[in-house]
Design an enzyme around this catalytic site. Structure first.
Site, PDB file in Angstrom:
ATOM      1  N   ASP A 195     -28.616  39.771   0.043  1.00 18.42           N
ATOM      2  CA  ASP A 195     -28.947  40.894  -0.722  1.00 18.42           C
ATOM      3  C   ASP A 195     -28.621  42.229   0.331  1.00 18.42           C
ATOM      4  OD1 ASP A 195     -30.988  40.829   1.164  1.00 18.42           O
ATOM      5  OD2 ASP A 195     -31.915  39.725  -0.324  1.00 18.42           O
ATOM      6  N   HIS A 252     -23.887  33.520   4.522  1.00 16.71           N
ATOM      7  CA  HIS A 252     -23.312  33.154   3.740  1.00 16.71           C
ATOM      8  C   HIS A 252     -22.552  35.173   3.118  1.00 16.71           C
ATOM      9  CE1 HIS A 252     -26.233  30.189   3.624  1.00 16.71           C
ATOM     10  NE2 HIS A 252     -25.358  29.883   3.944  1.00 16.71           N
ATOM     11  N   CYS A 263      -4.820  40.533   0.802  1.00 15.16           N
ATOM     12  CA  CYS A 263      -4.949  41.646   2.146  1.00 15.16           C
ATOM     13  C   CYS A 263      -5.758  41.842   2.857  1.00 15.16           C
ATOM     14  CB  CYS A 263      -3.484  42.947   2.337  1.00 15.16           C
ATOM     15  SG  CYS A 263      -5.454  44.205   0.823  1.00 15.16           S
ATOM     16  N   GLY A 276     -38.987  32.448   5.945  1.00 14.19           N
ATOM     17  CA  GLY A 276     -38.306  32.150   3.648  1.00 14.19           C
ATOM     18  C   GLY A 276     -37.516  31.229   3.382  1.00 14.19           C
ATOM     19  N   THR A 277     -36.979  30.385   4.193  1.00 14.31           N
ATOM     20  CA  THR A 277     -35.733  28.946   3.718  1.00 14.31           C
ATOM     21  C   THR A 277     -36.630  27.952   3.917  1.00 14.31           C
ATOM     22  OG1 THR A 277     -34.169  28.740   4.708  1.00 14.31           O
ATOM     23  CG2 THR A 277     -35.308  28.852   6.403  1.00 14.31           C
TER      24      THR A 277
HETATM   25  P1  NAD Z   1     -34.488  28.823  -1.606  1.00 13.13           P
HETATM   26  O1  NAD Z   1     -34.521  29.163  -2.632  1.00 13.13           O
HETATM   27  O2  NAD Z   1     -33.865  27.455  -1.292  1.00 13.13           O
HETATM   28  O3  NAD Z   1     -35.837  29.182  -0.203  1.00 13.13           O
HETATM   29  C1  NAD Z   1     -37.416  29.689  -0.883  1.00 13.13           C
HETATM   30  C2  NAD Z   1     -37.949  28.876   0.563  1.00 13.13           C
HETATM   31  O4  NAD Z   1     -38.674  30.701   0.331  1.00 13.13           O
HETATM   32  C3  NAD Z   1     -39.019  28.220   0.089  1.00 13.13           C
HETATM   33  O5  NAD Z   1     -38.937  27.769   0.559  1.00 13.13           O
HETATM   34  C4  NAD Z   1     -40.399  29.435  -0.494  1.00 13.13           C
HETATM   35  O6  NAD Z   1     -41.126  28.007  -0.947  1.00 13.13           O
HETATM   36  C5  NAD Z   1     -39.914  30.478   0.142  1.00 13.13           C
HETATM   37  N1  NAD Z   1     -40.981  31.534  -0.359  1.00 13.13           N
HETATM   38  C6  NAD Z   1     -41.203  31.923  -1.283  1.00 13.13           C
HETATM   39  N2  NAD Z   1     -41.421  33.281  -1.315  1.00 13.13           N
HETATM   40  C7  NAD Z   1     -42.104  33.576   0.014  1.00 13.13           C
HETATM   41  C8  NAD Z   1     -43.017  34.438   0.447  1.00 13.13           C
HETATM   42  N3  NAD Z   1     -43.398  35.007   0.388  1.00 13.13           N
HETATM   43  N4  NAD Z   1     -42.700  34.473   2.038  1.00 13.13           N
HETATM   44  C9  NAD Z   1     -42.687  33.097   2.890  1.00 13.13           C
HETATM   45  N5  NAD Z   1     -41.935  31.846   2.041  1.00 13.13           N
HETATM   46  C10 NAD Z   1     -41.676  32.574   0.628  1.00 13.13           C
HETATM   47  O7  NAD Z   1     -33.473  29.999  -0.586  1.00 13.13           O
HETATM   48  P2  NAD Z   1     -32.870  29.670   1.214  1.00 13.13           P
HETATM   49  O8  NAD Z   1     -33.574  28.488   1.742  1.00 13.13           O
HETATM   50  O9  NAD Z   1     -32.091  30.654   1.415  1.00 13.13           O
HETATM   51  O10 NAD Z   1     -31.421  29.066   0.145  1.00 13.13           O
HETATM   52  C11 NAD Z   1     -30.597  29.345  -1.090  1.00 13.13           C
HETATM   53  C12 NAD Z   1     -29.586  29.981  -0.640  1.00 13.13           C
HETATM   54  O11 NAD Z   1     -29.138  30.887  -1.651  1.00 13.13           O
HETATM   55  C13 NAD Z   1     -28.826  30.363   0.836  1.00 13.13           C
HETATM   56  O12 NAD Z   1     -27.806  29.968   0.452  1.00 13.13           O
HETATM   57  C14 NAD Z   1     -28.966  31.769  -0.026  1.00 13.13           C
HETATM   58  O13 NAD Z   1     -27.611  32.761   0.125  1.00 13.13           O
HETATM   59  C15 NAD Z   1     -29.096  31.628  -1.267  1.00 13.13           C
HETATM   60  N6  NAD Z   1     -29.619  33.269  -1.979  1.00 13.13           N
HETATM   61  C16 NAD Z   1     -30.103  34.226  -1.525  1.00 13.13           C
HETATM   62  C17 NAD Z   1     -30.754  35.086  -2.097  1.00 13.13           C
HETATM   63  C18 NAD Z   1     -30.681  36.285  -1.025  1.00 13.13           C
HETATM   64  O14 NAD Z   1     -30.278  37.586  -1.448  1.00 13.13           O
HETATM   65  N7  NAD Z   1     -32.024  37.359  -1.422  1.00 13.13           N
HETATM   66  C19 NAD Z   1     -31.618  34.759  -3.183  1.00 13.13           C
HETATM   67  C20 NAD Z   1     -31.049  33.778  -3.796  1.00 13.13           C
HETATM   68  C21 NAD Z   1     -30.335  33.168  -3.217  1.00 13.13           C
END
Ligand code: NAD
Length: 243
Positions: free
Chosen positions: A93, A108, A119, A177-178
């Protein structure tokens, strides 16, 4: 005494507080009649580049108004103040650089970067909506694609190696947050733990990594700034040496 080495892994949850839907929210649902996970592939792009570009254009439009939250700003301050600090993100993002982070390893890719399928042309492009779709390379006329790692594609080897090294050497891994289910990103904090370092997890739920974490804290937009404030006080960061 030297400051602890810190490596950070961020995921979609750090941007939830900025209004960007997490993976499950955004991509667990259908876009038009398509399963978004089936559009984020090289095969889908080869079949129908316009459709894949419409999907990314829609995601770019949804992400464009989002602003960094206090968790992103905290990481930018850590980047500025800590000599041994590495930020690795799974997010596409662009909110980390917008908050001021200078050194970011993108596992990613980045939705605001576009590259040629033929190219070496690359560009930063924040135009929303993007037109015409699919965009063409200004240098060779071939198709441009989002600079994102799609399902079934390899991660950039140099980025992955640098990220692995930082987590292996870190005293503290912050996991922010993953859901820790996408590999190899989810493996990175394990290297820190294996080498005797600690894992501090910021998440609203328990994850696959929670059992390895030494500390579990709540929503990152609140708890990361609080943790950093306490860490700075403990380490004497930002206080003058006099008196
Ligand atoms: P995920 O959606 O699988 O997990 C998100 C995690 O964040 C969850 O465990 C959830 O409980 C937690 N969470 C939610 N709100 C929160 C908060 N306020 N504070 C802390 N934690 C919080 O996402 P991921 O683990 O990043 O993996 C998914 C894939 O999706 C990645 O490969 C990523 O590239 C992609 N993705 C990216 C974005 C972005 O760029 N913002 C958005 C959606 C998906």
């Amino acid at each position: 005494m030297a400051l602890p080495k810190i490596a950070v892994l961020t995921g979609a949850g750090i941007s939830a507080g900025s209004g960007v839907p997490t993976f499950r929210d955004a991509e667990g649902s259908l876009w038009r009649t398509h399963n978004p996970q089936e559009l984020a592939t090289p095969a889908a792009f080869a079949r129908n580049p316009k459709l894949v570009w419409e999907f990314y254009d829609w995601r770019r439009q949804r992400m464009a108004p989002s602003k960094p939250n206090p968790a992103h700003f905290t990481l930018a301050e850590m980047d500025a103040l800590l000599p041994d600090f590495t930020l690795v993100t799974q997010n596409i993002d662009g909110l980390h650089p917008l908050a001021g982070s200078k050194r970011v390893l993108y596992l990613h890719g980045d939705i605001w970067r576009i590259r040629c399928t033929f190219c070496d042309h690359r560009q930063v492009n924040r135009q929303v909506p993007l037109a015409p779709l699919p965009p063409q390379c200004p240098e060779c006329g071939e198709l441009l694609r989002p600079d994102i790692v799609w399902f079934g594609e390899s991660l950039d080897w140099g980025v992955l190696t640098a990220a692995a090294k930082a987590f292996e050497e870190a005293d503290i891994a912050l996991v922010v947050g993953t859901s820790a289910v996408v590999y190899p990103a989810a493996q990175l904090p394990v290297y820190t733990r294996r080498n005797g370092g600690e894992i501090i997890e910021f998440n609203t739920e328990r994850t696959a990594l929670s059992s390895l974490a030494t500390t579990h804290l709540g929503p990152s937009e609140q708890m990361l700034p609080a943790w950093w404030a306490a860490f700075k006080a403990e380490q004497g960061i930002g206080t003058s040496g006099e008196g």
